[in-house]
Design a protein around this motif. Sequence first.
Motif, PDB file in Angstrom:
ATOM      1  N   LEU A  22      28.683 -32.090 -13.054  1.00 47.82           N
ATOM      2  CA  LEU A  22      27.547 -32.132 -12.141  1.00 47.82           C
ATOM      3  C   LEU A  22      26.303 -31.524 -12.786  1.00 47.82           C
ATOM      4  N   ALA A  23      26.501 -30.418 -13.509  1.00 45.30           N
ATOM      5  CA  ALA A  23      25.364 -29.777 -14.180  1.00 45.30           C
ATOM      6  C   ALA A  23      24.801 -30.684 -15.269  1.00 45.30           C
ATOM      7  N   ALA A  24      25.693 -31.352 -15.994  1.00 42.81           N
ATOM      8  CA  ALA A  24      25.238 -32.249 -17.067  1.00 42.81           C
ATOM      9  C   ALA A  24      24.410 -33.403 -16.525  1.00 42.81           C
ATOM     10  N   ASN A  25      24.681 -33.816 -15.291  1.00 41.61           N
ATOM     11  CA  ASN A  25      23.930 -34.898 -14.665  1.00 41.61           C
ATOM     12  C   ASN A  25      22.758 -34.393 -13.827  1.00 41.61           C
ATOM     13  N   GLY A  26      22.482 -33.094 -13.918  1.00 46.27           N
ATOM     14  CA  GLY A  26      21.345 -32.531 -13.188  1.00 46.27           C
ATOM     15  C   GLY A  26      21.525 -32.519 -11.691  1.00 46.27           C
ATOM     16  N   MET A  27      22.758 -32.475 -11.225  1.00 45.12           N
ATOM     17  CA  MET A  27      23.042 -32.560  -9.793  1.00 45.12           C
ATOM     18  C   MET A  27      23.383 -31.209  -9.170  1.00 45.12           C
ATOM     19  N   LEU A  28      23.379 -30.153  -9.968  1.00 46.09           N
ATOM     20  CA  LEU A  28      23.831 -28.852  -9.480  1.00 46.09           C
ATOM     21  C   LEU A  28      22.663 -27.897  -9.313  1.00 46.09           C
ATOM     22  N   HIS A  29      22.615 -27.223  -8.171  1.00 41.72           N
ATOM     23  CA  HIS A  29      21.631 -26.155  -7.946  1.00 41.72           C
ATOM     24  C   HIS A  29      22.332 -24.831  -8.213  1.00 41.72           C
ATOM     25  N   VAL A  30      21.776 -24.036  -9.120  1.00 40.28           N
ATOM     26  CA  VAL A  30      22.441 -22.804  -9.533  1.00 40.28           C
ATOM     27  C   VAL A  30      21.717 -21.589  -8.989  1.00 40.28           C
ATOM     28  N   SER A  31      22.492 -20.522  -8.830  1.00 38.53           N
ATOM     29  CA  SER A  31      21.931 -19.251  -8.369  1.00 38.53           C
ATOM     30  C   SER A  31      21.892 -18.278  -9.528  1.00 38.53           C
TER      31      SER A  31
END
Length: 860
Positions: free
Chosen positions: A527-536
Amino acid sequence: MNINSQISSDTMLSAFQNDAKTSGSTSKSSSKLFNELLETSKNLPSTSSDLGAILLSVNEMKKRAQEMRKTIPHDSNHTKAHYLLAGSGLEFHEIESSLKNLKSSELLTEQRVAQGYNDGDLDTYLHIKKDENILSSIEQSLSLAAKDFDNFINQNFNLDWKQRKDEVRESFGILVKKRQDSSNYDTTNLAPLDPNGPIFWGKPPGSGILDGDLNSNVNGNHILREKFEKYAKIIYRFNNSRQSHNDDFQLTKEFIAIFQNTTDSKYRQLLDGWEIIDNATNQSPNIVEFSKKYLENQFLSYVDNLYSKNPSEGLPTNVNKIRAFIDLKLKTGENTWKFNNLTIVNGIPVWALIFYLLRAGLPQDALEVVVNNKLSFKKVEQSFLTYFKAYVTSPDHRLPQEFVSRLHTEYNQHIKNTLDSDPFRLAVYKIIGRCDLTRKNISSITLSVEDWLWIHLMLIKDDMDMDDPVYERYTLSDFQHTVVSYGEYMFKNYYLQALLLSGQYELAVQYSYKINEIDAVHLAIGLAANGMLHVSSYKKDELISVNDGQTRINFVKVLGNYTKSFKYSDPRIAVEYLILIALVNEKEQIEWAYEALRELILETKEFTILLGKINSEGIRIPGVVEERRPLLQLEDQKDFLYKITEQAARRADEERRIHDSLLLYQLSEEYDIVMSIINKLLGELLSSTDLNQSLFRLNDNSETNYVLMAKKLIEVYINNIEISKKVQARNKETCIVLLKLADIRASFLARQWQNTLQQIEDLDLIPFTDESSTRKRAQEFTHLDENILKNIPNLLIITMLCISNIIKQLNESDYQSLTKKQQIDSLKRVAKNCMIYAGMIQYKMPRETYSILINIEVGL
């Protein structure tokens, strides 16, 4: 009662009974008496389990009874029998008389046995006796073995068998589902494996980025290790493609291949989840539009597959495929349907056909069906063609407001509450007009989970006007809350897909921890690789947090926890994962990636693997971390050395990890700092070691002994011009002096007085023959490097002791000459100069040093 008493009592009862049967002279009263005794004995306390069961033959019981009687004196008062028979209800004098009768019976039995021997039955008796002994031995061995096994089990296997079963299942890689009380199920906390355990930042071990609470140890069993290696190879190739800017590598398809042949329903969720993510790559960022399209394509693919297995008459057009699907799903017979109120036109349920064409993402085909069947519509449905044409031709599939009002009126008056209304007509009106949003479900139609999700997505309208009534508002946020409120219980094995299709990617990762922790980590990576993750921020303790209405995941924690179980066994692979923290191209995440790598370096101490080394020629050989510099946005080597290696060295220095800091400063090319540290270490070693103690220990080498380490470094630093430029001349000179002091110590320890004195004079730190320079040397004392300065007191003592020993040797020699006297006088002048010098600096030396020097001088 002791054990012997118990055995004797039980055996006696059996023997008495047998003797009573064999004796013809035993009276009826004795037989009756012992029958009562036998019955009464059943009330006696049973023996302990350690004694085992008594299963003896008749002859064996007779033998044991005889042996026991032999041990009882003739004048015995039968005290033990008192205890044995207490409470049995029998009078002891009756027992005694009965025993006398048995004794006479015993004599008769012995006589008969003897006669039997004489009659030639001895062989038979011995054969029987042998068999009885063999059986007895076998029984005894089995009894002892059983007892030993029971004792072993009791001592070593005091287990909770439910827990043991779960541990065995986990050792084979079988997921053990943690039980939950369904009555207390909380849909906001979907990770029963507790990935939210707190991590506290600080120096104590076990509290950093790499010390989380992942339950799965990738080295725990073969199955987990195999899965770990499959994933690690994919991540390694993924990083290679990123570094070489190769866009051909498709991460999600690589992950899909891992689950391609799975049949487990739980893991099937992950396969479906990866297919959703794969379809989302390079698609519209609009979650609603993407999810609708995905579900429509999925359904159309299902219809195509179904049609290929059950082809019908006519061309394989989209309409014919949907008709075939309807026949298979809605027909119960030749002309009978599951629903009694379907609108059938030419044998086709027309509203069901329109609905499923929309479901398959074929609005143009649906419009053709409407146009072709417009004459079949009822009077109240005549305006539907106008509405539907406007809906299909609209770019965003939205009706003009004037049509919306009219359609809602017709829906509420003629369709909504009609008892015999076609349920698919109601569904089509609801979808194109977004009617009656207070009831979004269509209970009269059996829908799959995918159908349910698609209908809700069709009803979403995010661009709401503030003037729109509340009951017409349904946004993506509302849909997301609906999905979470239903939770895993309602969606069963489709909950992961529901979270992904509703755009709740962070919760999807959290939920996937319940399926498999390792798979959850890689889902987050995808998900992070596809730019789909919001991180804290990593500073947050929770895995999931909500900031300004946006759900965020602690991506640093996800990767840090994962590397916990293999950071020591596979530090190279740990690097490949930790650099993924920087996948989320935010400054804070990149800084956390640096911190995680520094932590890995300091904890594993695999400096050569991770950071490389500098060989004897001073040439730098890079390590794994340096090879991945471009992925950490550290294009410049100096930047890398400062942000990773040098910062790690400083941390090691702060934690007083001297050897580690030396190596790390060396790798960060801070050669002057390395020389300063080694000078300090060498100076302390020389000043704190007793003069009669060697500076070297057994098996010392250039990595464990400061003297050898300094010799190796000074050789490289002087011979390599580039390195030599980076080291201050004063530091190099100090190191050379300290090494000479070490040589002086070695000569002194070897009692080479003359050689030691010559080395001290050559070093030229203290005044020897020039009295005029004594004051100058005293003034220069405070300007010496502190590492040399602290060794001057020992150097003075060594000088005086060498002079003392040489003078003593000269005085003890037999020959007398002018040269001998001159030598002694010369040595005393050196001693005098040293004492004058020591007097000038005595308050800058340890208190006892001057006293020692005076005592040595007095003895000269």
